[in-house]
Design a protein around this motif. Structure first.
Motif, PDB file in Angstrom:
ATOM      1  N   THR A 128       0.845  -1.185   0.000  1.00  2.00           N
ATOM      2  CA  THR A 128       0.000   0.000   0.000  1.00  2.00           C
ATOM      3  C   THR A 128       0.884   1.239   0.000  1.00  2.00           C
ATOM      4  N   PHE A 129       0.286   2.384  -0.342  1.00  3.32           N
ATOM      5  CA  PHE A 129       1.036   3.631  -0.223  1.00  3.32           C
ATOM      6  C   PHE A 129       1.372   3.833   1.247  1.00  3.32           C
ATOM      7  N   PRO A 130       2.635   4.104   1.577  1.00  4.68           N
ATOM      8  CA  PRO A 130       3.016   4.225   2.991  1.00  4.68           C
ATOM      9  C   PRO A 130       2.115   5.172   3.772  1.00  4.68           C
ATOM     10  N   GLY A 131       1.721   4.706   4.955  1.00  2.00           N
ATOM     11  CA  GLY A 131       0.862   5.504   5.818  1.00  2.00           C
ATOM     12  C   GLY A 131      -0.625   5.259   5.631  1.00  2.00           C
ATOM     13  N   THR A 132      -0.994   4.470   4.632  1.00  2.00           N
ATOM     14  CA  THR A 132      -2.417   4.253   4.340  1.00  2.00           C
ATOM     15  C   THR A 132      -2.858   2.808   4.571  1.00  2.00           C
ATOM     16  N   ARG A 133      -2.011   1.995   5.162  1.00  2.00           N
ATOM     17  CA  ARG A 133      -2.278   0.555   5.209  1.00  2.00           C
ATOM     18  C   ARG A 133      -3.549   0.201   5.967  1.00  2.00           C
ATOM     19  N   ALA A 134      -3.811   0.869   7.080  1.00  2.00           N
ATOM     20  CA  ALA A 134      -4.997   0.522   7.867  1.00  2.00           C
ATOM     21  C   ALA A 134      -6.269   0.718   7.060  1.00  2.00           C
ATOM     22  N   LEU A 135      -6.384   1.850   6.400  1.00  3.20           N
ATOM     23  CA  LEU A 135      -7.582   2.114   5.609  1.00  3.20           C
ATOM     24  C   LEU A 135      -7.630   1.211   4.379  1.00  3.20           C
ATOM     25  N   ALA A 136      -6.485   0.960   3.739  1.00  2.00           N
ATOM     26  CA  ALA A 136      -6.455   0.083   2.574  1.00  2.00           C
ATOM     27  C   ALA A 136      -6.863  -1.337   2.945  1.00  2.00           C
ATOM     28  N   ALA A 137      -6.416  -1.790   4.111  1.00  2.00           N
ATOM     29  CA  ALA A 137      -6.789  -3.125   4.563  1.00  2.00           C
ATOM     30  C   ALA A 137      -8.290  -3.202   4.833  1.00  2.00           C
ATOM     31  N   LYS A 138      -8.828  -2.164   5.447  1.00  2.00           N
ATOM     32  CA  LYS A 138     -10.278  -2.137   5.683  1.00  2.00           C
ATOM     33  C   LYS A 138     -11.030  -2.178   4.361  1.00  2.00           C
ATOM     34  N   ALA A 139     -10.541  -1.438   3.385  1.00  2.00           N
ATOM     35  CA  ALA A 139     -11.215  -1.387   2.086  1.00  2.00           C
ATOM     36  C   ALA A 139     -11.161  -2.740   1.388  1.00  2.00           C
ATOM     37  N   ALA A 140     -10.018  -3.412   1.453  1.00  2.00           N
ATOM     38  CA  ALA A 140      -9.908  -4.733   0.836  1.00  2.00           C
ATOM     39  C   ALA A 140     -10.897  -5.705   1.469  1.00  2.00           C
ATOM     40  N   LYS A 141     -10.994  -5.680   2.790  1.00  2.00           N
ATOM     41  CA  LYS A 141     -11.937  -6.556   3.481  1.00  2.00           C
ATOM     42  C   LYS A 141     -13.377  -6.183   3.161  1.00  2.00           C
ATOM     43  N   ALA A 142     -13.648  -4.882   3.033  1.00  2.00           N
ATOM     44  CA  ALA A 142     -15.001  -4.447   2.675  1.00  2.00           C
ATOM     45  C   ALA A 142     -15.408  -4.994   1.318  1.00  2.00           C
ATOM     46  N   GLY A 143     -14.425  -5.196   0.436  1.00  2.00           N
ATOM     47  CA  GLY A 143     -14.698  -5.757  -0.879  1.00  2.00           C
ATOM     48  C   GLY A 143     -14.712  -7.273  -0.919  1.00  2.00           C
ATOM     49  N   GLY A 144     -14.531  -7.913   0.237  1.00  3.56           N
ATOM     50  CA  GLY A 144     -14.609  -9.362   0.304  1.00  3.56           C
ATOM     51  C   GLY A 144     -13.276 -10.070   0.195  1.00  3.56           C
ATOM     52  N   ALA A 145     -12.178  -9.323   0.080  1.00  2.00           N
ATOM     53  CA  ALA A 145     -10.855  -9.935  -0.004  1.00  2.00           C
ATOM     54  C   ALA A 145     -10.323 -10.249   1.387  1.00  2.00           C
ATOM     55  N   SER A 146      -9.325 -11.127   1.421  1.00  2.00           N
ATOM     56  CA  SER A 146      -8.596 -11.406   2.644  1.00  2.00           C
ATOM     57  C   SER A 146      -7.296 -10.616   2.630  1.00  2.00           C
ATOM     58  N   LEU A 147      -6.602 -10.624   3.743  1.00  2.00           N
ATOM     59  CA  LEU A 147      -5.335  -9.913   3.849  1.00  2.00           C
ATOM     60  C   LEU A 147      -4.203 -10.928   3.811  1.00  2.00           C
ATOM     61  N   HIS A 148      -3.382 -10.832   2.791  1.00  2.74           N
ATOM     62  CA  HIS A 148      -2.271 -11.773   2.621  1.00  2.74           C
ATOM     63  C   HIS A 148      -1.325 -11.681   3.804  1.00  2.74           C
ATOM     64  N   ARG A 149      -0.868 -10.508   4.083  1.00  2.00           N
ATOM     65  CA  ARG A 149      -0.092 -10.220   5.291  1.00  2.00           C
ATOM     66  C   ARG A 149      -0.037  -8.713   5.469  1.00  2.00           C
TER      67      ARG A 149
END
Length: 284
Positions: free
Chosen positions: A133-154
């Motif tokens: 993710t763009f540095p500093g945005t990981r928390a929101l990007a992770a939330k967005a990925a999960k909102a779209g039904g994806a899992s978090l690789h790491r």
């Protein structure tokens, strides 16, 4: 979903956009006048960031009513939230909250498209987003990925074992022979994942004790060939194939058909923002 950003983080976003007051609103002398603001979707979207946007408006001094949660699949024209308060409060929160929803919903919408395309072939496969993710945005990007039904690789280096060639480069030939089984002995509660770039590396990793093969830049044809080879060696049940590098909406179905069980991708983070319409004016 709850907010993934703290009040302190949200306050920082507000301060970035309004570091020394809103010059235009102050100069016009309209700050104390009552106002209303409505956010709505200009196009179909998977919503994300609405909780953070609502909190931003509250922190700025407004009152807000939210009509949908992150993860909702919305049609064009759907009203997302309505807010009221002083004009200066609404103007302060307007652009940063709008932009946050647009960017997060863009990620969520792309993630949902990838998940839907993969699940159309195999509903049991997993689409997992990376930590690129763009540095500093990981928390929101992770939330967005999960909102779209994806899992978090790491999310970082602390919770998963993933061996790269860059790790193996520091091992002696003797250490390389047993490093995967040694990892399993040291971390029995973790699955042992190793990245490979060729079929030969993949087979050596299976023999060495890998539980997940992360196939870096394999084509769908190469994944299919490796999957077939593992079946002939009766190793396909013991090893999970995860593909990484270049997985997009255009080819994700091909990778699933080829035998990939996990689709590792950064594609959602590069999605264009969704478009949120904002109507801001005097309270009626």
């Amino acid at each position: 979903m709850i907010c993934c950003l703290s009040d302190a983080a949200l306050a920082t976003l507000l301060a970035e956009d309004v570091p020394h007051g809103d010059l235009t609103t102050e100069a016009l002398g309209i700050g104390a006048r009552p106002g209303a603001m409505t956010f709505s979707a200009r196009g179909a979207m998977t919503l994300c960031g609405i909780e953070e946007a609502a909190r931003l408006i509250t922190l700025a001094g407004g009152m807000v009513e939210v009509f949908h949660a992150s993860g909702a699949a919305l049609a064009a024209g759907t009203v997302l939230l309505q807010a009221e308060g002083r004009a200066d409060a609404l103007h302060r929160a307007w652009k940063v909250s709008q932009t946050l929803i647009e960017l997060a919903s863009g990620i969520a919408t792309r993630a949902r498209a990838l998940v839907d395309a993969a699940h159309a072939i195999d509903p049991t496969c997993v689409v997992a987003t990376t930590r690129k993710t763009f540095p500093g945005t990981r928390a929101l990007a992770a939330k967005a990925a999960k909102a779209g039904g994806a899992s978090l690789h790491r999310l970082g280096l602390s919770e998963t074992i993933l061996v790269f060639a860059e790790h193996r480069a520091f091992l002696s030939p003797e250490e390389r022979m047993a490093h995967l089984r040694d990892l399993k002995a040291r971390c029995p509660e973790r699955r042992i994942v190793t990245e490979v770039t060729t079929e030969e590396e993949a087979l050596a990793a299976v023999i060495g004790g890998a539980e997940v093969l992360q196939l870096e830049r394999f084509s769908p044809a190469q994944v299919e060939a490796l999957s077939a080879l593992l079946r002939t060696r009766r190793a396909d049940d013991a090893v999970t194939l995860a593909v990484a590098g270049g997985v997009t909406l255009a080819n994700i179905a091909d990778y699933v058909r080829a035998g990939a069980r996990v689709l590792v991708t950064s594609a959602p983070y590069l999605a264009p923002p969704c478009d949120v319409k904002v109507v801001l004016g005097p309270e009626t």
